[in-house]
Design an enzyme around this catalytic site. Structure first.
Site, mmCIF file in Angstrom:
data_model
loop_
_atom_site.group_PDB
_atom_site.id
_atom_site.type_symbol
_atom_site.label_atom_id
_atom_site.label_comp_id
_atom_site.label_asym_id
_atom_site.label_seq_id
_atom_site.Cartn_x
_atom_site.Cartn_y
_atom_site.Cartn_z
ATOM 1 N N HIS A 32 30.021 -23.322 35.418
ATOM 2 C CA HIS A 32 29.119 -22.452 36.193
ATOM 3 C C HIS A 32 29.212 -20.987 35.741
ATOM 4 O O HIS A 32 28.929 -20.075 36.518
ATOM 5 C CB HIS A 32 29.403 -22.543 37.694
ATOM 6 C CG HIS A 32 29.429 -23.939 38.228
ATOM 7 N ND1 HIS A 32 28.299 -24.629 38.577
ATOM 8 C CD2 HIS A 32 30.472 -24.791 38.444
ATOM 9 C CE1 HIS A 32 28.631 -25.844 39.005
ATOM 10 N NE2 HIS A 32 29.947 -25.971 38.917
ATOM 11 N N SER B 188 19.831 -0.336 17.149
ATOM 12 C CA SER B 188 18.704 0.068 17.991
ATOM 13 C C SER B 188 18.021 1.283 17.386
ATOM 14 O O SER B 188 18.669 2.119 16.753
ATOM 15 C CB SER B 188 19.204 0.404 19.399
ATOM 16 O OG SER B 188 18.231 1.125 20.123
ATOM 17 N N LYS C 108 24.366 0.870 19.792
ATOM 18 C CA LYS C 108 24.076 -0.567 19.917
ATOM 19 C C LYS C 108 24.426 -1.351 18.658
ATOM 20 O O LYS C 108 24.257 -0.890 17.535
ATOM 21 C CB LYS C 108 22.588 -0.779 20.234
ATOM 22 C CG LYS C 108 22.141 -0.280 21.590
ATOM 23 C CD LYS C 108 22.757 -1.065 22.734
ATOM 24 C CE LYS C 108 22.261 -2.493 22.785
ATOM 25 N NZ LYS C 108 20.806 -2.606 23.007
ATOM 26 N N GLU D 3 20.142 -14.427 18.692
ATOM 27 C CA GLU D 3 18.969 -14.394 19.572
ATOM 28 C C GLU D 3 17.762 -15.058 18.913
ATOM 29 O O GLU D 3 16.990 -15.763 19.585
ATOM 30 C CB GLU D 3 18.651 -12.955 19.951
ATOM 31 C CG GLU D 3 19.683 -12.353 20.893
ATOM 32 C CD GLU D 3 19.471 -10.872 21.161
ATOM 33 O OE1 GLU D 3 20.192 -10.327 22.007
ATOM 34 O OE2 GLU D 3 18.604 -10.250 20.511
#
Length: 460
Positions: free
Chosen positions: A155, A276, A282, A289
């Site tokens: 979970h 970024s 970043k 992704e």
């Protein structure tokens, strides 16, 4: 003039011709189409359907066309609709009327069916090889991190202690199933539809066993009607690829979480990250992704095929022209994802200290605390309740089970002794899980050996 133009009195409307054409995407089947035609011509000559010298002339012409296509010297025409008619038209223009004999005892229906199967047969070992390369990376990472304790989750809540090596072997076993699924698919599709004709074979004495053997198939298909209308192999193949991509997507999700500042269990190599345009701090996991995102493309290919086929009566229907683009796209997507994903995992840095720190919180040794009491003679349910009370006490006082004073343990149960602290050490908790398949280092070593044997058996 189109090769099928005899019955028609009008030219095909330009818009219809463009709509009907598939050469823009099925051109990639040229090798398979020529291989199928060579096998067919060879058989026709041997069976006396055409003269041996005609068969030889056809074969030489096809071999020359193949060479010229690969040299970029052949231009395909939309007017000829598909790769089959383009090659046959090119052959006839080169060798004259003899080229017209090639299509004897054959239909485009069995021609495209054999081309498509040959193409998928060729790509399955390529994809399997890429999966095995990723397996080697996972083995390497596991061997280097046998003792790297980290929290395991259910979970998405910290649950029980495990190791990074154990995690890698979890994904290695998923990928192992992906390999065997593709191998099963390859075995089932290893039947040759050539010679089935449009749907009912032909009156010529064709030898389907000869062409099947020549093209590397185990045997010819058993029913000609099924032969030209079957796309189960394509559906099964894209299903296997979809499951593979699901595994890569799940792994990607883990990596995305792990390399965030909230986890910081791993750090991606700069070569497999991006930045970024506005936030200079970043470091984005774009490879993971994109793999996660591209999974949807492969799922889409599977759903496309299932939807195309769900309402088709036997045998061939033009709807089935739409079968190739989704398969091609699924192949291209998977073959793009696997190497870059493997390289990303191979180059990432495991942050052992951060994983150890995370494992120390969240009471992931609570089950081990209950097991400690069971080994002292308490029933597990009673032990479970006692440890639950201890966890509640720790939350109120800001302690962990590792730091809770012995008097507090003993205030809840007299079964606790000084040895409880050794039992609750994370390495003890992991090392004690020696059950087959578990996270103890010796158990994980066995898992690693199994994956190594699996890979070696397919790469020798």
């Amino acid at each position: 003039m189109k090769l099928w133009a005899g019955r028609f009195q009008k030219e095909t409307d330009t818009a219809v011709n463009d709509f009907n054409s598939s050469i823009s995407f099925d051109a990639r089947l040229y090798q398979e189409d020529i291989a199928g035609s060579i096998a067919h011509a060879t058989m026709l000559g041997k069976q006396g359907v055409i003269e041996e010298h005609e068969a030889e002339k056809i074969i030489q012409g096809l071999q020359a066309i193949l060479k010229d296509i690969e040299a970029g010297a052949v231009e395909f025409s939309e007017e000829n609709e598909d790769i089959h008619m383009n090659i046959e038209s090119e052959l006839t223009s080169r060798i004259g009327d003899t080229g017209k004999r090639l299509h004897t005892a054959r239909s485009r229906n069995d021609q495209v069916a054999v081309d498509f199967r040959l193409y998928v047969k060729k790509e399955i070992p390529v994809i399997v090889g890429m999966i095995l390369d990723l397996e080697k990376v996972l083995v390497k990472k596991a061997e280097a991190n046998l003792d790297a304790v980290m929290p395991g989750y259910t979970h998405l809540q910290r649950a029980q202690p495990t190791t990074f090596a154990h995690y890698m072997m979890a994904y290695a076993n998923m990928l192992k199933r992906d390999v065997t699924r593709l191998e099963d698919c390859l075995e089932r599709m290893d039947e040759c539809p050539l010679g089935a004709g449009a749907l009912a074979t032909s009156t010529y004495p064709v030898d389907r066993f000869q062409t099947a053997q020549a093209l590397g198939f185990r045997k010819p298909t058993d029913n000609s009607l099924d032969s030209v209308s079957d796309r189960d192999f394509a559906i099964e193949f894209t299903s296997a690829l979809s499951i593979l991509m699901m595994h890569l997507s799940r792994f990607s999700e883990e990596i995305i979480l792990w390399c965030s500042w909230e986890f910081k269990f791993v750090e991606l190599d700069d070569a497999y990250s991006t930045g970024s345009s506005i936030m200079p701090q970043k470091k984005n996991p774009d490879v993971a992704e994109l793999v996660r995102g591209k999974t949807g493309r492969v799922y889409g290919s599977l759903i496309t095929l299932l939807t195309i086929m769900k309402g088709l009566p036997l045998a061939y229907n033009k709807d089935m022209q739409e079968d190739k683009e989704p398969v091609f796209d699924a192949i291209d997507t998977v073959e793009q994802c696997l190497p870059v994903f493997a390289a990303m995992v191979d180059t990432l840095t495991v942050k052992n200290r951060n994983m150890q720190k995370a494992a120390a919180g969240g009471f992931i040794n609570a089950t081990d605390c209950a097991d400690y009491l069971v080994k002292k003679g308490l029933p597990f349910r009673d032990a479970y309740m006692i440890v639950g009370r201890l966890v509640h006490m720790c939350i109120k006082t800001g302690e962990t089970l590792d730091t809770l004073p012995l008097k507090d343990f003993q205030s809840v149960s007299g079964a606790f002794g000084p040895d409880v602290y050794q039992a609750l050490e994370l390495k003890t908790c992991v090392g004690g899980r020696k059950v087959y398949g578990g996270p103890a280092p010796d158990s994980v070593k066995t898992q690693i050996e199994h994956i190594k044997e699996f890979v070696e058996a397919r790469t020798e």
